[in-house]
Write an enzyme that holds these catalytic residues in place. Structure first.
Site, PDB file in Angstrom:
ATOM      1  N   HIS A 245      -7.487  -5.869  -0.236  1.00 41.57           N
ATOM      2  CA  HIS A 245      -6.220  -5.367   0.746  1.00 41.57           C
ATOM      3  C   HIS A 245      -4.760  -5.342   1.197  1.00 41.57           C
ATOM      4  O   HIS A 245      -3.606  -4.565   0.136  1.00 41.57           O
ATOM      5  CB  HIS A 245      -6.670  -3.421   0.982  1.00 41.57           C
ATOM      6  CG  HIS A 245      -5.078  -2.830   0.893  1.00 41.57           C
ATOM      7  ND1 HIS A 245      -5.217  -2.388  -0.100  1.00 41.57           N
ATOM      8  CD2 HIS A 245      -4.913  -1.233   1.055  1.00 41.57           C
ATOM      9  CE1 HIS A 245      -4.047  -1.243  -0.995  1.00 41.57           C
ATOM     10  NE2 HIS A 245      -4.077  -0.858   0.797  1.00 41.57           N
TER      11      HIS A 245
ATOM     12  N   SER B 272       0.742  -1.461  -0.050  1.00 46.13           N
ATOM     13  CA  SER B 272      -0.112   0.272  -0.081  1.00 46.13           C
ATOM     14  C   SER B 272       1.040   1.416   0.353  1.00 46.13           C
ATOM     15  O   SER B 272       1.211   1.688  -1.089  1.00 46.13           O
ATOM     16  CB  SER B 272      -0.889   0.055   1.037  1.00 46.13           C
ATOM     17  OG  SER B 272      -2.467   1.368   1.454  1.00 46.13           O
TER      18      SER B 272
ATOM     19  N   ASP C 149      -9.583  -5.962  -3.886  1.00 47.63           N
ATOM     20  CA  ASP C 149      -8.971  -4.692  -3.476  1.00 47.63           C
ATOM     21  C   ASP C 149     -10.084  -3.842  -3.589  1.00 47.63           C
ATOM     22  O   ASP C 149     -10.278  -3.822  -4.569  1.00 47.63           O
ATOM     23  CB  ASP C 149      -7.543  -5.163  -4.243  1.00 47.63           C
ATOM     24  CG  ASP C 149      -7.173  -3.975  -3.435  1.00 47.63           C
ATOM     25  OD1 ASP C 149      -7.364  -2.925  -2.098  1.00 47.63           O
ATOM     26  OD2 ASP C 149      -5.773  -3.802  -2.917  1.00 47.63           O
TER      27      ASP C 149
END
Length: 259
Positions: free
Chosen positions: A231, A78, A203
């Site tokens: 995610h 991320s 996600d």
């Protein structure tokens, strides 16, 4: 900056996402420590680096991590992917790049449609000042939304959020600004490093389509989508993510950092 080091073998730097800390990678540590020397970063203002006042900006953070680690493959999840990608694009000592649920640009644009609206991160920033805990809880819920293992993953993320102390508001706001404003797509065509892009099929923050589009910009990149993953696919699908990282590093030439 605090960096936990564990394991043995080729060096692999792991950089966490917004609001979390290096302990979030525990499922990967369990599976990879026998084959890799893992360098688990706590970003400034997070975890054991909570008192570290290094600005959460790409050159400052990347420089500090690079100064404390040997030549290695860098892996970012991320927000952490922005630091890993910047490092791979600017530092010869980075031998390869792995991106987990991360793209060079996190917000939507006319030429980048498969991303979230900038207002998503702007809203999180506004809400931090009035409802710090609730804002973090909503973000964690977004992290796991759609995952086949959402409840279990949410429990894990809640635990990791607080076990080393809550992140600072300053670091969270700086992280949101990075997510809103950074666009590293221009670095991909000349990256010159092997890269692996691991997406979660479900996600809701980083579209697997966007990850495939990013991988297509980097010569020789590999792209993998984890079926039913959200995610944070390394939580509910740790075996698959660990295996992908193992195969990626094993395939690197000795000059790149393979075994």
């Amino acid at each position: 900056m605090h960096i936990d080091v564990t394991g043995r073998g080729p060096d692999l730097v792991l950089i966490h996402g917004w609001a979390l800390q290096g302990g979030v990678f525990a499922p990967l540590v369990q599976r990879l420590a026998d084959q890799f020397t893992l360098h688990l970063v706590d970003l400034p203002g997070h975890g054991h680096s909570r008192e570290d006042t290094t600005p959460l900006r790409l050159p400052f953070v990347v420089g500090a991590i690079a100064a404390a680690t040997p030549p290695a493959v860098w892996c970012g999840w991320s927000l952490g992917g922005l630091f890993a990608l910047h490092a791979a694009a600017t530092l010869p000592k980075v031998r390869g790049l792995a991106m987990i649920a991360a793209t060079p640009r996190f917000v939507r644009g006319e030429d980048w449609p498969h991303a979230v609206e900038p207002a998503v991160f702007e809203q999180f920033g506004r809400e931090l000042a009035t409802d710090f805990g609730g804002t973090l809880e909503r973000f964690l819920a977004l992290d796991v939304m759609g995952s086949a293992h959402a409840r279990e993953e949410l429990r894990t993320l809640r635990q990791r959020l607080v076990e080393r102390g809550a992140p600072t508001e300053r670091a969270l706001l700086e992280g949101l600004r990075l997510l809103e404003s950074t666009d590293l797509r221009g670095a991909l065509p000349t990256l010159g490093k092997p890269s692996l892009w691991i997406a979660g099929q479900r996600d809701r923050l980083v579209s697997p389509v966007a990850m495939q589009a990013a991988a297509a910009l980097a010569p020789g990149a590999q792209a993998l989508t984890i079926a039913h993953g959200g995610h944070a696919p390394f939580l509910g699908h740790a075996d698959e993510v660990a295996a992908a990282l193992q195969h990626f590093v094993a395939a690197l030439s000795p000059a790149d950092g393979g075994q």
